[in-house]
Design an enzyme around this catalytic site. Structure first.
Site, PDB file in Angstrom:
ATOM      1  N   GLY A  11       0.836  -1.205   0.000  1.00  0.00           N
ATOM      2  CA  GLY A  11       0.000   0.000   0.000  1.00  0.00           C
ATOM      3  C   GLY A  11       0.868   1.251   0.000  1.00  0.00           C
ATOM      4  O   GLY A  11       1.844   1.336   0.752  1.00  0.00           O
ATOM      5  N   ARG A  72       0.921  -5.068  -4.978  1.00  0.00           N
ATOM      6  CA  ARG A  72       1.013  -6.229  -4.074  1.00  0.00           C
ATOM      7  C   ARG A  72       1.169  -7.420  -5.023  1.00  0.00           C
ATOM      8  O   ARG A  72       0.240  -7.748  -5.749  1.00  0.00           O
ATOM      9  CB  ARG A  72      -0.258  -6.361  -3.241  1.00  0.00           C
ATOM     10  CG  ARG A  72      -0.542  -5.140  -2.350  1.00  0.00           C
ATOM     11  CD  ARG A  72      -1.707  -5.434  -1.416  1.00  0.00           C
ATOM     12  NE  ARG A  72      -2.240  -4.220  -0.806  1.00  0.00           N
ATOM     13  CZ  ARG A  72      -1.767  -3.644   0.292  1.00  0.00           C
ATOM     14  NH1 ARG A  72      -0.727  -4.161   0.903  1.00  0.00           N
ATOM     15  NH2 ARG A  72      -2.334  -2.559   0.786  1.00  0.00           N
ATOM     16  N   ASP A 103       4.967  -4.580   6.133  1.00  0.00           N
ATOM     17  CA  ASP A 103       5.364  -5.914   6.603  1.00  0.00           C
ATOM     18  C   ASP A 103       5.346  -6.984   5.507  1.00  0.00           C
ATOM     19  O   ASP A 103       6.231  -7.835   5.447  1.00  0.00           O
ATOM     20  CB  ASP A 103       4.540  -6.345   7.836  1.00  0.00           C
ATOM     21  CG  ASP A 103       3.047  -6.297   7.585  1.00  0.00           C
ATOM     22  OD1 ASP A 103       2.623  -5.763   6.544  1.00  0.00           O
ATOM     23  OD2 ASP A 103       2.294  -6.794   8.440  1.00  0.00           O
ATOM     24  N   THR A 126       4.291   2.725   5.403  1.00  0.00           N
ATOM     25  CA  THR A 126       2.895   2.262   5.483  1.00  0.00           C
ATOM     26  C   THR A 126       2.149   3.200   6.413  1.00  0.00           C
ATOM     27  O   THR A 126       2.707   3.613   7.439  1.00  0.00           O
ATOM     28  CB  THR A 126       2.774   0.813   6.017  1.00  0.00           C
ATOM     29  OG1 THR A 126       1.416   0.591   6.439  1.00  0.00           O
ATOM     30  CG2 THR A 126       3.670   0.533   7.202  1.00  0.00           C
ATOM     31  N   ASP A 128      -0.140   2.401   8.301  1.00  0.00           N
ATOM     32  CA  ASP A 128      -0.634   1.662   9.477  1.00  0.00           C
ATOM     33  C   ASP A 128       0.238   1.793  10.728  1.00  0.00           C
ATOM     34  O   ASP A 128      -0.226   1.544  11.836  1.00  0.00           O
ATOM     35  CB  ASP A 128      -0.770   0.169   9.138  1.00  0.00           C
ATOM     36  CG  ASP A 128      -1.944  -0.111   8.214  1.00  0.00           C
ATOM     37  OD1 ASP A 128      -2.688   0.843   7.892  1.00  0.00           O
ATOM     38  OD2 ASP A 128      -2.106  -1.266   7.802  1.00  0.00           O
ATOM     39  N   ASP A 130       2.451  -0.195  11.790  1.00  0.00           N
ATOM     40  CA  ASP A 130       2.433  -1.474  12.504  1.00  0.00           C
ATOM     41  C   ASP A 130       3.738  -2.255  12.345  1.00  0.00           C
ATOM     42  O   ASP A 130       3.733  -3.477  12.320  1.00  0.00           O
ATOM     43  CB  ASP A 130       1.233  -2.320  12.024  1.00  0.00           C
ATOM     44  CG  ASP A 130       1.266  -2.564  10.515  1.00  0.00           C
ATOM     45  OD1 ASP A 130       2.079  -1.929   9.805  1.00  0.00           O
ATOM     46  OD2 ASP A 130       0.479  -3.391  10.032  1.00  0.00           O
ATOM     47  N   ARG A 172      -5.681  -2.499   9.184  1.00  0.00           N
ATOM     48  CA  ARG A 172      -6.135  -3.886   9.040  1.00  0.00           C
ATOM     49  C   ARG A 172      -5.899  -4.669  10.315  1.00  0.00           C
ATOM     50  O   ARG A 172      -6.772  -5.369  10.789  1.00  0.00           O
ATOM     51  CB  ARG A 172      -5.356  -4.522   7.881  1.00  0.00           C
ATOM     52  CG  ARG A 172      -6.064  -5.567   7.138  1.00  0.00           C
ATOM     53  CD  ARG A 172      -5.259  -6.039   5.966  1.00  0.00           C
ATOM     54  NE  ARG A 172      -3.893  -5.472   5.948  1.00  0.00           N
ATOM     55  CZ  ARG A 172      -3.185  -5.272   4.860  1.00  0.00           C
ATOM     56  NH1 ARG A 172      -3.700  -5.580   3.685  1.00  0.00           N
ATOM     57  NH2 ARG A 172      -1.964  -4.795   4.914  1.00  0.00           N
TER      58      ARG A 172
HETATM   59  O1  F6P Z   1      -1.480  -1.388   4.647  1.00  0.00           O
HETATM   60  C1  F6P Z   1      -2.029  -0.152   4.443  1.00  0.00           C
HETATM   61  C2  F6P Z   1      -3.509  -0.253   4.155  1.00  0.00           C
HETATM   62  O2  F6P Z   1      -3.946   1.037   3.802  1.00  0.00           O
HETATM   63  C3  F6P Z   1      -4.350  -0.839   5.268  1.00  0.00           C
HETATM   64  O3  F6P Z   1      -4.666   0.086   6.283  1.00  0.00           O
HETATM   65  C4  F6P Z   1      -5.570  -1.296   4.492  1.00  0.00           C
HETATM   66  O4  F6P Z   1      -6.210  -2.355   5.171  1.00  0.00           O
HETATM   67  C5  F6P Z   1      -4.975  -1.786   3.210  1.00  0.00           C
HETATM   68  O5  F6P Z   1      -3.749  -1.100   3.053  1.00  0.00           O
HETATM   69  C6  F6P Z   1      -5.840  -1.565   1.985  1.00  0.00           C
HETATM   70  O6  F6P Z   1      -5.173  -2.082   0.883  1.00  0.00           O
HETATM   71  P1  F6P Z   1      -5.645  -1.937  -0.621  1.00  0.00           P
HETATM   72  O7  F6P Z   1      -5.415  -0.517  -1.030  1.00  0.00           O
HETATM   73  O8  F6P Z   1      -4.780  -2.880  -1.365  1.00  0.00           O
HETATM   74  O9  F6P Z   1      -7.093  -2.279  -0.650  1.00  0.00           O
END
Ligand code: F6P
Length: 323
Positions: A11, A72, A103, A126, A128, A130, A172
């Site tokens: 992300g 991803r 991560d 990120t 997050d 985390d 998440r």
């Molecule tokens: O990891 C960052 C994040 O924004 C999370 O908070 C969220 O759950 C996820 O990515 C959403 O991912 P995508 O944009 O691939 O739907």
């Protein structure tokens, strides 16, 4: 090392561009040639990479997103995909990598190092926050500020209409964004995956607020909360509080965009430079981070497996301010 490459993965996060800039300018300063790989591991597999100059990263420190694009990668999860990535690095003469990501990206980097011996240093990007081994990740501060701006606006309309709002923020597996937004937005309650809360707790808190003549309330819900997202929690609350006027707002991907805050620009620049200098000095399989304002390196193994805990102080504060 004379030829290295940088990529962004997973992300995106505001400040990734500032980090790319630091890596590129740091590499050139130390006499190394630097390539940019587009679309993360997918681009590595396809050989989608080109040399970057100091000029290629001009005028990007203030921009959200990532000029290198991100992805991803499902293919990189397979041994076959990683072999292709290794071969394309060999073809281009790339000796080491800087991975800007979260991560999942570091898990990939660690496996890649173990299988093919490719030296990789990470910079945590990120929203997050985390990742263990850094107090803050690139993009977190901006995401929180973006979310708070939205929450303040929702507060205005909630107040005008005497409504209860369940506001979902990203996270998440972690409540970092939620807890800070809850405190800054004066939320009545915050639901995070790190602590178990029941629907009854939510109803009680809202009822206590009503008894104290509160006319509007905000509950911030981290998307990964164990009860569910804001839509699910609001549906349960509606059943138990038939007379309440309840609405839901999901902030979603606006939290991932926008110009990085000053704090994120500095953090990204520090970690980007530290990552490239670490790589050029022989570090590998580690992430550059900042803890207590000191630059540190943490093995990927620890960065991805050690759970960074939410500060109990912050959780306590929300309770006290609403008691
Ligand atoms: O990891 C960052 C994040 O924004 C999370 O908070 C969220 O759950 C996820 O990515 C959403 O991912 P995508 O944009 O691939 O739907």
């Amino acid at each position: 090392m004379k030829k290295v490459a940088v990529y962004t993965s997973g992300g995106d996060a505001p400040g990734m561009n500032a980090c790319i800039r630091a890596v590129v300018r740091g590499a050139i300063y130390h006499g190394a040639e630097i390539y940019g790989i587009r679309y993360g591991y997918n681009g590595m597999i396809k050989g989608d990479m080109k040399p970057l100059s100091s000029y290629s990263v001009s005028n990007i420190i203030q921009k959200g997103g990532t000029i290198l694009k991100s992805a991803r990668s499902e293919e990189f999860r397979t041994k076959e995909g990683r072999k292709k990535a290794y071969e394309s690095l060999q073809e281009n003469g790339i000796e080491g990598l800087i991975c800007i990501g979260g991560d999942g990206s570091f898990t990939g980097a660690k496996v890649f190092y173990e299988e093919f011996g490719v030296a990789i240093v990470g910079a945590p990007g990120t929203i997050d926050n985390d990742i263990y081994g850094t107090d803050f990740t690139i993009g977190f501060d901006t995401a929180v500020n973006t979310a708070i701006e939205a929450i303040d606006k929702i507060r205005d309309t909630a107040d005008s209409h005497d409504r209860i709002f369940f506001i979902e923020v990203m996270g998440r597996d972690s409540g970092y964004i939620a807890i800070r937004c809850g405190i800054c937005g004066g939320a009545e309650m915050v639901l995070v995956p790190e602590t178990a809360t029941t629907v009854e707790d939510v109803i009680n808190t809202l009822k206590v607020g009503k008894d104290r003549s509160k006319t509007s309330s905000i509950v911030v819900v981290a998307e990964g909360d164990e009860i569910g997202g804001a839509i699910e929690v609001a549906a349960m609350a509606r059943k138990a509080m038939a007379d309440a006027d309840i609405r839901v707002a999901t902030l979603g991907h606006i939290q991932r965009g926008g110009a990085p805050s000053a704090k994120d620009r500095i953090l990204a620049s520090r970690m980007g430079l530290s990552a490239i200098e670490g790589l050029l000095n022989g570090r590998k399989n580690v992430m550059a981070g900042v803890m207590k304002d000191e630059l540190v390196y943490t093995p990927f193994e620890h960065a991805i497996t050690i759970k960074k805990s939410l500060s109990p102080d912050l959780l306590r504060m929300v309770k006290i301010f609403n008691s």
